[in-house]
Design a protein around this motif. Structure first.
Motif, PDB file in Angstrom:
ATOM      1  N   LYS A   1       0.813  -1.210   0.000  1.00 40.43           N
ATOM      2  CA  LYS A   1       0.000   0.000   0.000  1.00 40.43           C
ATOM      3  C   LYS A   1       0.850   1.266   0.000  1.00 40.43           C
ATOM      4  O   LYS A   1       0.503   2.271  -0.636  1.00 40.43           O
ATOM      5  CB  LYS A   1      -0.936  -0.014   1.213  1.00 40.43           C
ATOM      6  N   TYR A   2       1.981   1.228   0.710  1.00 41.96           N
ATOM      7  CA  TYR A   2       2.795   2.436   0.851  1.00 41.96           C
ATOM      8  C   TYR A   2       4.042   2.434  -0.036  1.00 41.96           C
ATOM      9  O   TYR A   2       4.981   3.190   0.217  1.00 41.96           O
ATOM     10  CB  TYR A   2       3.190   2.623   2.322  1.00 41.96           C
ATOM     11  N   SER A   3       4.029   1.588  -1.053  1.00 43.07           N
ATOM     12  CA  SER A   3       5.111   1.649  -2.041  1.00 43.07           C
ATOM     13  C   SER A   3       5.033   2.982  -2.784  1.00 43.07           C
ATOM     14  O   SER A   3       3.968   3.372  -3.272  1.00 43.07           O
ATOM     15  CB  SER A   3       4.986   0.487  -3.038  1.00 43.07           C
ATOM     16  N   ASN A   4       6.183   3.679  -2.892  1.00 44.90           N
ATOM     17  CA  ASN A   4       6.170   5.024  -3.498  1.00 44.90           C
ATOM     18  C   ASN A   4       6.745   5.066  -4.910  1.00 44.90           C
ATOM     19  O   ASN A   4       6.896   6.122  -5.502  1.00 44.90           O
ATOM     20  CB  ASN A   4       6.924   6.015  -2.608  1.00 44.90           C
ATOM     21  N   SER A   5       7.078   3.870  -5.452  1.00 45.55           N
ATOM     22  CA  SER A   5       7.575   3.828  -6.833  1.00 45.55           C
ATOM     23  C   SER A   5       7.217   2.479  -7.431  1.00 45.55           C
ATOM     24  O   SER A   5       6.967   1.498  -6.713  1.00 45.55           O
ATOM     25  CB  SER A   5       9.086   4.041  -6.879  1.00 45.55           C
ATOM     26  N   LEU A   6       7.179   2.408  -8.753  1.00 48.98           N
ATOM     27  CA  LEU A   6       6.836   1.164  -9.437  1.00 48.98           C
ATOM     28  C   LEU A   6       7.856   0.079  -9.147  1.00 48.98           C
ATOM     29  O   LEU A   6       7.491  -1.087  -8.943  1.00 48.98           O
ATOM     30  CB  LEU A   6       6.721   1.416 -10.945  1.00 48.98           C
TER      31      LEU A   6
ATOM     32  N   LEU B   1       7.334  -1.349  -5.702  1.00 50.50           N
ATOM     33  CA  LEU B   1       6.118  -2.157  -5.707  1.00 50.50           C
ATOM     34  C   LEU B   1       6.377  -3.518  -6.332  1.00 50.50           C
ATOM     35  O   LEU B   1       5.979  -4.554  -5.792  1.00 50.50           O
ATOM     36  CB  LEU B   1       5.009  -1.418  -6.453  1.00 50.50           C
ATOM     37  N   GLN B   2       7.050  -3.543  -7.461  1.00 50.03           N
ATOM     38  CA  GLN B   2       7.363  -4.808  -8.129  1.00 50.03           C
ATOM     39  C   GLN B   2       8.285  -5.670  -7.277  1.00 50.03           C
ATOM     40  O   GLN B   2       8.137  -6.895  -7.232  1.00 50.03           O
ATOM     41  CB  GLN B   2       7.994  -4.521  -9.492  1.00 50.03           C
ATOM     42  N   SER B   3       9.238  -5.035  -6.580  1.00 49.35           N
ATOM     43  CA  SER B   3      10.133  -5.771  -5.690  1.00 49.35           C
ATOM     44  C   SER B   3       9.355  -6.416  -4.542  1.00 49.35           C
ATOM     45  O   SER B   3       9.593  -7.577  -4.178  1.00 49.35           O
ATOM     46  CB  SER B   3      11.206  -4.835  -5.138  1.00 49.35           C
TER      47      SER B   3
ATOM     48  N   ALA C   1       1.825  -0.426 -13.357  1.00 48.64           N
ATOM     49  CA  ALA C   1       1.776   0.974 -12.941  1.00 48.64           C
ATOM     50  C   ALA C   1       1.630   1.024 -11.425  1.00 48.64           C
ATOM     51  O   ALA C   1       1.167   0.074 -10.786  1.00 48.64           O
ATOM     52  CB  ALA C   1       0.617   1.696 -13.611  1.00 48.64           C
ATOM     53  N   LEU C   2       2.031   2.130 -10.862  1.00 45.05           N
ATOM     54  CA  LEU C   2       1.993   2.264  -9.403  1.00 45.05           C
ATOM     55  C   LEU C   2       0.564   2.197  -8.869  1.00 45.05           C
ATOM     56  O   LEU C   2       0.335   1.704  -7.759  1.00 45.05           O
ATOM     57  CB  LEU C   2       2.641   3.593  -8.992  1.00 45.05           C
ATOM     58  N   CYS C   3      -0.398   2.643  -9.673  1.00 41.86           N
ATOM     59  CA  CYS C   3      -1.798   2.629  -9.222  1.00 41.86           C
ATOM     60  C   CYS C   3      -2.362   1.217  -9.107  1.00 41.86           C
ATOM     61  O   CYS C   3      -3.416   1.018  -8.508  1.00 41.86           O
ATOM     62  CB  CYS C   3      -2.663   3.470 -10.154  1.00 41.86           C
ATOM     63  N   ASP C   4      -1.662   0.221  -9.669  1.00 43.18           N
ATOM     64  CA  ASP C   4      -2.123  -1.168  -9.561  1.00 43.18           C
ATOM     65  C   ASP C   4      -2.105  -1.669  -8.118  1.00 43.18           C
ATOM     66  O   ASP C   4      -2.745  -2.678  -7.792  1.00 43.18           O
ATOM     67  CB  ASP C   4      -1.264  -2.088 -10.428  1.00 43.18           C
ATOM     68  N   LYS C   5      -1.344  -0.970  -7.266  1.00 39.84           N
ATOM     69  CA  LYS C   5      -1.234  -1.428  -5.867  1.00 39.84           C
ATOM     70  C   LYS C   5      -2.580  -1.355  -5.148  1.00 39.84           C
ATOM     71  O   LYS C   5      -2.856  -2.164  -4.248  1.00 39.84           O
ATOM     72  CB  LYS C   5      -0.197  -0.595  -5.120  1.00 39.84           C
ATOM     73  N   ASN C   6      -3.443  -0.411  -5.536  1.00 39.53           N
ATOM     74  CA  ASN C   6      -4.739  -0.281  -4.871  1.00 39.53           C
ATOM     75  C   ASN C   6      -5.626  -1.498  -5.106  1.00 39.53           C
ATOM     76  O   ASN C   6      -6.257  -2.014  -4.180  1.00 39.53           O
ATOM     77  CB  ASN C   6      -5.447   0.985  -5.354  1.00 39.53           C
ATOM     78  N   MET C   7      -5.659  -1.972  -6.352  1.00 41.74           N
ATOM     79  CA  MET C   7      -6.448  -3.166  -6.663  1.00 41.74           C
ATOM     80  C   MET C   7      -5.839  -4.397  -6.001  1.00 41.74           C
ATOM     81  O   MET C   7      -6.567  -5.276  -5.524  1.00 41.74           O
ATOM     82  CB  MET C   7      -6.519  -3.364  -8.181  1.00 41.74           C
ATOM     83  N   LEU C   8      -4.512  -4.442  -5.932  1.00 45.45           N
ATOM     84  CA  LEU C   8      -3.843  -5.576  -5.305  1.00 45.45           C
ATOM     85  C   LEU C   8      -4.152  -5.628  -3.807  1.00 45.45           C
ATOM     86  O   LEU C   8      -4.456  -6.701  -3.260  1.00 45.45           O
ATOM     87  CB  LEU C   8      -2.332  -5.475  -5.533  1.00 45.45           C
TER      88      LEU C   8
END
Length: 744
Positions: free
Chosen positions: A545-550, A553-555, A575-582
């Motif tokens: 949720k608090y990843s600040n870069s793509l 997030l991927q890591s 994309a970074l916005c994919d984190k919300n759905m995840l």
């Protein structure tokens, strides 16, 4: 005269041991029953090998039936004591292949061990349990920590060692006297204060620990001095002509105590205070504040508060951490809100009674917006709970007059409740009767009055802390495969439904997510991060949720690959916005999909007696008892709850005034009992059930010596006294001792 014959030196001998000794400390109480021509020592009866307590506590002798006692006397008459060689040896050693028999006094003289627990076993002098001593300990000596006399550290019958402290040694006689005085609630190691381990070892070594309150707790008015408040004006120049100890409530000569220490006081006029609501500190406390730098800040806050008032000149400070007492006016203001008083015969309507000046309502300052919002919220919750009460009363019409008895073991509340709910003749529509039992000894505990309230309170508390739920303050369903296999989720839902209809307590521990899943269906609920009880899963969600870069997030997704795959939450991250759905996918899986089977089973159980259907029809109302803790009891609440009946000979409802005054004293902490104790004494319940009480609680004033709590009728029968002090003392004494006797 016959009742006191067992106190006479020439009293009849005990039928079991043949001795006339009357020594309660060594042989237990000696009782003579003239109508049965029977005299026995309590310990002789309790330790006899061939008799059991088959009656209630008030039947026969301590629950031993008279016919059983005579059979035991006849059995013992055939056995010879291995110590005194006389007949009547009713006690046998329980060691395998040991055939020794003896009288209780003979066994004590020969240093046998009698265990006052479980099966009440007895061991002869050869097979008795002993404590282990090291070689080093056996060479030393120390003080008995009770009598402070020298005690030899030797493996002797007369010497006992503490199981929890290395250097704690006792004389057996000292320990026995201590146990008889302290009782089961206060008997513990005199060095480290350990209770459980210490009592277990002492019972094993033959110390009798009676199930009673401590002797010092049973002394009437033993703690009366602790209830006295400081009433003295300590100002250097006291202005009161009637002296420094003069105190007149609701006047300028009322004494105000220091809000910090409470050990100094002043008349309002002597410190130029215009109202009780002003805070006051003595000089000693002011000097402490001044040295710490807090006093000046406190005065600034007071000034800021005064500017918010309607032009008043008094400086109002923030409430003290010790919560100083409200003014007399504010304490009694609820009395003017039409308490329920029903008057009989020629008594004038109680609503027209002239209340004392201390009961007149005082105007309070305008509350802050947050206080107003909180007040509105509490009012809304009360309305919702009233609505729930009416709904539950409607559902209760299904209950018939047929009764089902549940035998409940207080030491294993869940298993005994589960067995009762699963028995063939159990039906939710039958009235429920509770029979409490205990495995600790052969004495049965049966509290018919209020036992149902107590059972449901214990059961709901167990459910809240069971493995069926997870979370800290608010709970969601957990995934327990064994419980699912045994259909325990269904039983839990069924128990909650039955509890609500049969007068059980509010739940108050459901999360909003769990409640909404039950009411609206899991497919319509969006869980939050707070619903995740697993620390590891919550940490993973936070990292995503608090990843600040793509790249970060991927890591994170790569590191959590196995977890996401197991949860079926893997998705391409471009994309970074994919984190919300995840994050949303993980929450739905962990909080809802993972426990879908327990949820379905639990929902089926809640359908019992139509509870779930009503929850779905009135979700806002039911959330007040499932998701919110019950409101703390107040004097106003109890005053409204109990309808007061004034008999014709109670002039101007003095009893009603005493009752209301007493509630205020209890609420303000000027009593040894609590409002919950009063409710428990009168109804058998610590809290007000969502369905309410049936019948409705009442207060009656009668010409009796002490208060009576009639729990079958939810009625408090209170004595008519001349003064309030007499009324308060009788209430304190009766309620405290009654409840102490019922505990454990």
């Amino acid at each position: 005269m016959n009742e006191n014959r067992h106190f006479d030196v020439q009293s009849p001998p005990c039928l079991l041991c043949g001795r006339t000794d009357d020594c309660p400390e060594k042989y237990g109480e000696k009782r003579t029953y003239v109508e049965y021509n029977l005299t026995v020592h309590y310990y002789c009866l309790l330790m006899s090998s061939g008799i059991w307590q088959r009656g209630e506590e008030d039947e026969g002798v301590y629950g031993f039936l008279i016919t059983d006692i005579r059979k035991e006397v006849n059995r013992a008459a055939k056995l010879k004591c291995n110590i005194c060689k006389k007949k009547g040896a009713s006690i046998g050693c329980v060691a395998p292949k040991c055939k020794r028999s003896y009288h209780f006094p003979c066994g004590v003289q020969k240093e046998c061990i009698f265990q006052f627990m479980e099966d009440f076993r007895s061991y002869c002098w050869e097979h008795k349990p002993v404590q282990k001593f090291s070689v080093k300990e056996s060479r030393e000596s120390s003080q008995c920590t009770i009598c402070l006399d020298l005690v030899e550290q030797l493996p002797l019958y007369s010497v006992l060692k503490s199981p929890c402290c290395k250097n704690a040694w006792f004389h057996r006689e000292c320990l026995q006297y201590q146990a008889l005085s302290a009782g089961v609630f206060f008997f513990r190691c005199t060095v480290c204060n350990n209770k459980n381990k210490f009592q277990k070892e002492m019972l094993r070594m033959g110390i009798h620990i009676p199930e009673k309150d401590a002797s010092w707790e049973l002394e009437e008015n033993a703690y009366q001095d602790l209830l006295q408040c400081y009433q003295h004006c300590d100002i250097r120049r006291c202005l009161c002509k009637k002296g420094r100890d003069y105190n007149e409530p609701d006047s300028k000569w009322e004494i105000k105590r220091c809000q910090c220490c409470g050990s100094r006081g002043t008349h309002l006029a002597c410190s130029s205070m215009k109202s009780w609501e002003q805070n006051w500190e003595c000089m000693e406390c002011r000097s402490i504040f001044a040295k710490s730098g807090n006093y000046s800040k406190q005065q600034k806050r007071s000034l800021a508060a005064s500017e918010k008032t309607d032009g008043t000149t008094c400086l109002l400070e923030e409430p003290s951490p010790k919560c100083p007492r409200q003014s007399s006016g504010s304490q009694h203001s609820f009395l003017l809100q039409s308490p329920k008083i029903m008057c009989q015969s020629n008594l004038t309507p109680c609503s027209r009674l002239e209340l004392p000046s201390s009961n007149r309502m005082t105007m309070s300052l305008s509350p802050l917006m947050s206080n107003r919002n909180w007040s509105l919220r509490k009012k809304h919750l009360r309305q919702q709970r009233r609505e729930v009460s009416n709904i539950l009363k409607e559902l209760k019409l299904q209950i018939n007059t047929k009764t089902t008895r549940l035998n409940i073991n207080t030491e294993n509340i869940w298993n005994s409740a589960l067995k009762g709910f699963r028995q063939r003749n159990f039906s939710p529509t039958n009235a429920i009767e509770i029979k409490f039992t205990s495995c600790k000894n052969r004495l049965k505990t049966d509290t018919s009055d209020g036992s149902k309230h107590r059972f449901f309170q214990l059961l709901m508390l167990h459910l809240q802390n069971s493995s069926l739920f997870e979370g800290s303050s608010v709970k969601n369903l957990s995934l327990d495969s064994q419980a699912l296999k045994e259909n325990l989720y269904f039983e839990a839902g069924k128990m909650i439904a039955v509890s609500l209809i049969h007068g059980g307590p509010s739940l108050g521990f459901f999360s909003k997510t769990l409640f909404n899943c039950l009411v609206y269906g899991p497919e319509n609920v969006k869980p939050a991060l707070e619903d995740v009880a697993d620390v590891g899963v919550a940490q993973t969600i936070k990292m995503i949720k608090y990843s600040n870069s793509l790249s970060s997030l991927q890591s994170t997704v790569h590191d959590c690959y196995e977890f996401l795959a197991a949860a079926e939450c893997l998705r391409p991250v471009t994309a970074l916005c994919d984190k919300n759905m995840l994050v949303n996918d993980i929450l739905i899986h962990h909080v809802i999909k993972r426990i879908i089977l327990p949820l379905e089973s639990f929902s089926q159980g809640l359908k019992t007696l139509g509870v779930l259907e009503k929850m779905q029809m009135h979700p806002d109302a039911f959330s007040s008892i499932f998701c919110h803790k019950p409101e703390r009891l107040s004097a106003e609440t109890l005053c409204d709850l109990f309808t007061i009946h004034c008999s014709s000979d109670v002039n101007k409802a003095e009893g009603a005034d005493f009752w209301m005054h007493y509630l205020q004293d209890v609420e303000s902490g000027e009593s040894v009992v609590t409002l919950e104790d009063i409710l428990l004494f009168g109804t058998g319940s610590f809290s007000i059930p969502p369905i309410g009480f049936d019948p409705e609680p009442t207060v009656k004033f009668l010409h009796i010596r002490y208060p009576v709590g009639n729990r079958l009728l939810n009625c408090l029968e209170l004595p008519i006294t001349k003064t309030y002090e007499q009324f308060k003392n009788k209430m304190e004494f009766t309620i405290r001792n009654t409840l102490r006797g019922e505990r454990e």
